[in-house]
Design an enzyme around this catalytic site. Structure first.
Site, PDB file in Angstrom:
ATOM      1  N   GLU A  16       0.836  -1.210   0.000  1.00 45.23           N
ATOM      2  CA  GLU A  16       0.000   0.000   0.000  1.00 45.23           C
ATOM      3  C   GLU A  16       0.869   1.259   0.000  1.00 45.23           C
ATOM      4  O   GLU A  16       0.558   2.247  -0.666  1.00 45.23           O
ATOM      5  CB  GLU A  16      -0.944   0.010   1.206  1.00 45.23           C
ATOM      6  CG  GLU A  16      -1.973  -1.109   1.179  1.00 45.23           C
ATOM      7  CD  GLU A  16      -2.793  -1.133  -0.104  1.00 45.23           C
ATOM      8  OE1 GLU A  16      -3.340  -0.082  -0.485  1.00 45.23           O
ATOM      9  OE2 GLU A  16      -2.869  -2.199  -0.737  1.00 45.23           O
ATOM     10  N   TRP A  25       1.811   1.946  -3.399  1.00 48.10           N
ATOM     11  CA  TRP A  25       0.839   2.721  -4.188  1.00 48.10           C
ATOM     12  C   TRP A  25       1.071   4.217  -4.018  1.00 48.10           C
ATOM     13  O   TRP A  25       0.943   4.997  -4.960  1.00 48.10           O
ATOM     14  CB  TRP A  25      -0.598   2.364  -3.791  1.00 48.10           C
ATOM     15  CG  TRP A  25      -1.122   1.171  -4.529  1.00 48.10           C
ATOM     16  CD1 TRP A  25      -1.154  -0.123  -4.078  1.00 48.10           C
ATOM     17  CD2 TRP A  25      -1.669   1.142  -5.853  1.00 48.10           C
ATOM     18  NE1 TRP A  25      -1.688  -0.944  -5.043  1.00 48.10           N
ATOM     19  CE2 TRP A  25      -2.019  -0.205  -6.143  1.00 48.10           C
ATOM     20  CE3 TRP A  25      -1.907   2.110  -6.830  1.00 48.10           C
ATOM     21  CZ2 TRP A  25      -2.589  -0.597  -7.359  1.00 48.10           C
ATOM     22  CZ3 TRP A  25      -2.476   1.714  -8.037  1.00 48.10           C
ATOM     23  CH2 TRP A  25      -2.807   0.384  -8.299  1.00 48.10           C
ATOM     24  N   TRP A  43     -19.917  12.928 -19.694  1.00 50.50           N
ATOM     25  CA  TRP A  43     -20.391  13.051 -18.321  1.00 50.50           C
ATOM     26  C   TRP A  43     -21.761  13.700 -18.332  1.00 50.50           C
ATOM     27  O   TRP A  43     -22.109  14.414 -19.276  1.00 50.50           O
ATOM     28  CB  TRP A  43     -19.424  13.915 -17.500  1.00 50.50           C
ATOM     29  CG  TRP A  43     -18.052  13.327 -17.412  1.00 50.50           C
ATOM     30  CD1 TRP A  43     -16.982  13.630 -18.202  1.00 50.50           C
ATOM     31  CD2 TRP A  43     -17.601  12.319 -16.507  1.00 50.50           C
ATOM     32  NE1 TRP A  43     -15.887  12.875 -17.849  1.00 50.50           N
ATOM     33  CE2 TRP A  43     -16.243  12.063 -16.804  1.00 50.50           C
ATOM     34  CE3 TRP A  43     -18.204  11.609 -15.470  1.00 50.50           C
ATOM     35  CZ2 TRP A  43     -15.492  11.119 -16.102  1.00 50.50           C
ATOM     36  CZ3 TRP A  43     -17.447  10.675 -14.775  1.00 50.50           C
ATOM     37  CH2 TRP A  43     -16.107  10.438 -15.091  1.00 50.50           C
ATOM     38  N   ASN A  45     -10.479   3.903   3.326  1.00 52.47           N
ATOM     39  CA  ASN A  45     -10.202   3.768   1.899  1.00 52.47           C
ATOM     40  C   ASN A  45     -11.255   2.959   1.149  1.00 52.47           C
ATOM     41  O   ASN A  45     -11.611   3.291   0.018  1.00 52.47           O
ATOM     42  CB  ASN A  45      -8.827   3.139   1.675  1.00 52.47           C
ATOM     43  CG  ASN A  45      -8.439   3.167   0.217  1.00 52.47           C
ATOM     44  OD1 ASN A  45      -8.441   4.222  -0.409  1.00 52.47           O
ATOM     45  ND2 ASN A  45      -8.169   1.998  -0.358  1.00 52.47           N
ATOM     46  N   TRP A  70     -15.145  13.384 -12.443  1.00 50.05           N
ATOM     47  CA  TRP A  70     -14.279  13.091 -11.281  1.00 50.05           C
ATOM     48  C   TRP A  70     -13.622  14.343 -10.718  1.00 50.05           C
ATOM     49  O   TRP A  70     -13.227  14.378  -9.536  1.00 50.05           O
ATOM     50  CB  TRP A  70     -13.248  12.024 -11.625  1.00 50.05           C
ATOM     51  CG  TRP A  70     -12.257  12.319 -12.720  1.00 50.05           C
ATOM     52  CD1 TRP A  70     -12.365  11.976 -14.036  1.00 50.05           C
ATOM     53  CD2 TRP A  70     -10.996  12.993 -12.583  1.00 50.05           C
ATOM     54  NE1 TRP A  70     -11.256  12.402 -14.736  1.00 50.05           N
ATOM     55  CE2 TRP A  70     -10.396  13.029 -13.878  1.00 50.05           C
ATOM     56  CE3 TRP A  70     -10.301  13.554 -11.512  1.00 50.05           C
ATOM     57  CZ2 TRP A  70      -9.142  13.615 -14.111  1.00 50.05           C
ATOM     58  CZ3 TRP A  70      -9.063  14.135 -11.746  1.00 50.05           C
ATOM     59  CH2 TRP A  70      -8.498  14.161 -13.028  1.00 50.05           C
ATOM     60  N   TRP A  79      -8.775   9.260  -7.860  1.00 50.42           N
ATOM     61  CA  TRP A  79      -9.966   9.636  -8.638  1.00 50.42           C
ATOM     62  C   TRP A  79      -9.887   9.140 -10.063  1.00 50.42           C
ATOM     63  O   TRP A  79     -10.875   8.688 -10.632  1.00 50.42           O
ATOM     64  CB  TRP A  79     -10.198  11.152  -8.563  1.00 50.42           C
ATOM     65  CG  TRP A  79     -10.872  11.492  -7.279  1.00 50.42           C
ATOM     66  CD1 TRP A  79     -10.284  11.923  -6.125  1.00 50.42           C
ATOM     67  CD2 TRP A  79     -12.273  11.350  -6.993  1.00 50.42           C
ATOM     68  NE1 TRP A  79     -11.222  12.065  -5.136  1.00 50.42           N
ATOM     69  CE2 TRP A  79     -12.453  11.723  -5.645  1.00 50.42           C
ATOM     70  CE3 TRP A  79     -13.381  10.932  -7.725  1.00 50.42           C
ATOM     71  CZ2 TRP A  79     -13.707  11.697  -5.023  1.00 50.42           C
ATOM     72  CZ3 TRP A  79     -14.626  10.916  -7.109  1.00 50.42           C
ATOM     73  CH2 TRP A  79     -14.788  11.295  -5.773  1.00 50.42           C
TER      74      TRP A  79
END
Length: 465
Positions: free
Chosen positions: A270, A273, A301, A337, A355, A378
Site C-alpha cells: 500500500e 501505491w 459526463w 479507503n 471526477w 480519482w
DNA sequence: TGAAATGTTGGGGCG
DNA sequence: ACGCCCCAACATTTC
C-alpha cells in the site's frame, strides 16, 4: 563559523530528516524556517482541512525545536525573496531542504536553487519522503511505469532495512528577529468546525509514532482482512502524517521489520501505491486535471448538477454507505479507503458527475489531501487513470456495505437517525417507507440498478465513437 | 481493490 | 434403484 537555513516544507520531523541532519553536520548554526506560501502551489493550495493539520503540525515542530533550545522561524510570502532576505540577515552560506514532487513545487524549487547559486549561496536538496526518486525507476524501455505491479516488483527489490537517520544530536541556532507567530498565518478555520478533527487526530511527529505503534500492535496481524472493514481501525491511518512528512516510509518499514512480527508485505504494498502515485505525478504533471487516458476526453459526463453535488458532499444521497462515508469525511477530515472507493464510484458512475468535482471536494476536506494520491485515486475510480479500474467496475454501495459492514456498525456510527433500525433495513432503509418518515432519512436520490445501466451504456458509446 | 447474468455441479426429495 | 426436478453453491463470462 557558518550558518545554514533549514527550509522546512512537508518534512515536519526531526528524525530521518536528511536536510536537517546534513545542515547540522556541516554548519555551526542553523536557522529552522517555515515559509507560508500557498500562492506558489498553483491551483492546489492546501484546503481547509490540510491547513488545520498544518497549523497543529507546525505547533508540534515548534515545541520539539524549543525543547532543543531552538526557535522555528515563521514567515509568509514569496519563498525566494524571503530566503534571500534571511540569508543576508542571518549571514547564512547555504539553504537545505527536502524535495517535493508536485509540478508547481518542483518548478519553484528549481528556480530557487538556480537563483541562490547565482548569488553564491549553497542550495542543497534531499529525498526525505520516498523510497526512490521518480527519475530513478524506469521499465525495460527506459520509460516511466504505467502499471503498478511491475513498478512495485522493481521498487520492492531495491528496498533495504537501512537505519533511518537519528535526530541531530545538538542544535545550535542563530537568533533572528522578524518571525511571525503561528496564529498570524491564519491557518485555522474562522468558523470552528474543527472539533471532530481535534478529537480524531494528533498532528506531529509524536502523534505519528503513536499511531504506528498502535497499528503494529493491534491491526498489522490481520491487516489483509481488517483493512477492508470501515467499522474497525484496521488501517494505519498514517496518511496525513506521511503527507506532512512527520514520518517517512523508510522509518515505517524499518520499525515494522525490526519487530519481526507478522508479514508486513501487504502493508508495504500500500505504501508502494503512494510511491507509484508520486512517480506518476512527476512524469505526467498534467494529470491532476487531464485524463491520463485521453480516450476519456470523449466521455459524456452528465451536465454539472449543483444540487446533486451538494447532496453528495453533505452525505444526503439516501444511500447509507455513501452518506456514512461523506459524513465521516466532514466530521473527521478522513475516510476509510474502502469507503472512498464506494463514494467515488457512486459520484462518477451512478451520478455520472465528472471526477474533478470529487477530487476538489476531497482536496478541501481531507486532512491527508495529497495531489499525487488524490489524482491517482480519482482517475483510478473514474477508469481514466494509469492502471485504473475498468470503467465497468461499478461498486454497488449496498452490496459493499453488506460485505464489509454486515452488522452495520459503521453505518450506525455515522447515520444516527437510523441507529435503531434493524440491520436488514439499515442497509436498505427505502424498503420501509415508515422508517424513512420516522427517521427523516432521505429516499435514495437515484435508482442504483438503473443508473448503473446508464453508466455502462455511456461507457460503451465512448468506446464506439 | 465488482456486479450481475449465465453456466455447471451435486445433494436431496420424490415418484 | 433410478431418473427427474429443484435449488443452492460455486464457477465462468460479460459488462
Amino acid at each position: 563559523m557558518s550558518t545554514a537555513i533549514v527550509w522546512f516544507r512537508r518534512d515536519l520531523r526531526l528524525v530521518d530528516n536528511p536536510a536537517l541532519s546534513a545542515a547540522c553536520a556541516r554548519h555551526d548554526h542553523i536557522l529552522p524556517l517555515y515559509i507560508h506560501a500557498p500562492h506558489e502551489e498553483g491551483d492546489w493550495a492546501p484546503g481547509a482541512a490540510s491547513r488545520w493539520w498544518l497549523h497543529h503540525s507546525l505547533a508540534a515542530l515548534q515545541q520539539q525545536l524549543r525543547e532543543h533550545g531552538v526557535e522555528l522561524h515563521l514567515r509568509e510570502g514569496d519563498s525566494l525573496s524571503t530566503l534571500h532576505g534571511l540569508v543576508a540577515q542571518a549571514g547564512a552560506s547555504a539553504v537545505y531542504w527536502n524535495r517535493l514532487y508536485e509540478p508547481a513545487a518542483t518548478a519553484r524549487d528549481t528556480a530557487v536553487k538556480t537563483a541562490l547559486r547565482e548569488q553564491g549561496v549553497g542550495a542543497h536538496s534531499f529525498n526525505a519522503s520516498l523510497w526512490s526518486e521518480p527519475w530513478q525507476l524506469a521499465n525495460g524501455q527506459g520509460e516511466p511505469y504505467r502499471v503498478f505491479t511491475p513498478f512495485w516488483r522493481n521498487l520492492r527489490a531495491r528496498l533495504d532495512d537501512a537505519d533511518p537517520l537519528p535526530a541531530p544530536p545538538a542544535l545550535r541556532a542563530v537568533a533572528i528577529s522578524g518571525g511571525m507567530p503561528l496564529d498570524a498565518l491564519s491557518l485555522l478555520p474562522r468558523i470552528r468546525w474543527d472539533g471532530g478533527l481535534a478529537e480524531a487526530w494528533r498532528p506531529g511527529e509524536a502523534g505519528a509514532q503513536e499511531l504506528l505503534e498502535i497499528f503494529a500492535d493491534d491491526s498489522l496481524a490481520d491487516y489483509a482482512i481488517a483493512r477492508d472493514l470501515p467499522a474497525r481501525h484496521g488501517t494505519s491511518r498514517l496518511s496525513p502524517h506521511l503527507h506532512f512528512g512527520e514520518i517517512s516510509v523508510r522509518q515505517i518499514q524499518h520499525q515494522l521489520a525490526a519487530r519481526r512480527g507478522p508479514d508486513i508485505e501487504p502493508y508495504l504494498r500500500e505504501l508502494g501505491w503512494r510511491e507509484f502515485a508520486q512517480h506518476l505525478l512527476y512524469h505526467f504533471p498534467g494529470t491532476p486535471t487531464a485524463n491520463f487516458n485521453p480516450q476519456f476526453d470523449r466521455f459524456r459526463w452528465a451536465p454539472d448538477d449543483a444540487a446533486l453535488l451538494l447532496r453528495w458532499r453533505r452525505g444526503r444521497t439516501g444511500i447509507p454507505m455513501v452518506d456514512a462515508g461523506m459524513r465521516e469525511l466532514w466530521h473527521t477530515g478522513w475516510m476509510h479507503n474502502r469507503v472512498r472507493m464506494i463514494v467515488a464510484s457512486f459520484l462518477c458512475k451512478n451520478l455520472r458527475q465528472h471526477w474533478h468535482h470529487g477530487a476538489r471536494w476531497f482536496w478541501d476536506t481531507l486532512v491527508d489531501a495529497d495531489l499525487a494520491n488524490n489524482t491517482l485515486g480519482w482517475q483510478w475510480v473514474a477508469g481514466s487513470g494509469a492502471d485504473a479500474a475498468p470503467y465497468f467496475r461499478v461498486f454497488n454501495p449496498v452490496t459493499q456495505a453488506l460485505k464489509f459492514d454486515p452488522e452495520g456498525r459503521y453505518l450506525r456510527r455515522w447515520l444516527p437517525e437510523l441507529a435503531d433500525a434493524p440491520t436488514r433495513l439499515l442497509h436498505e432503509p427505502w424498503k420501509d417507507p415508515a422508517l424513512l418518515r420516522r427517521s427523516g432519512y432521505s429516499a435514495p436520490m437515484v435508482d442504483l440498478q438503473h443508473s448503473r445501466g446508464v453508466a455502462l451504456a455511456s461507457y460503451q458509446s465512448m468506446r464506439e465513437t
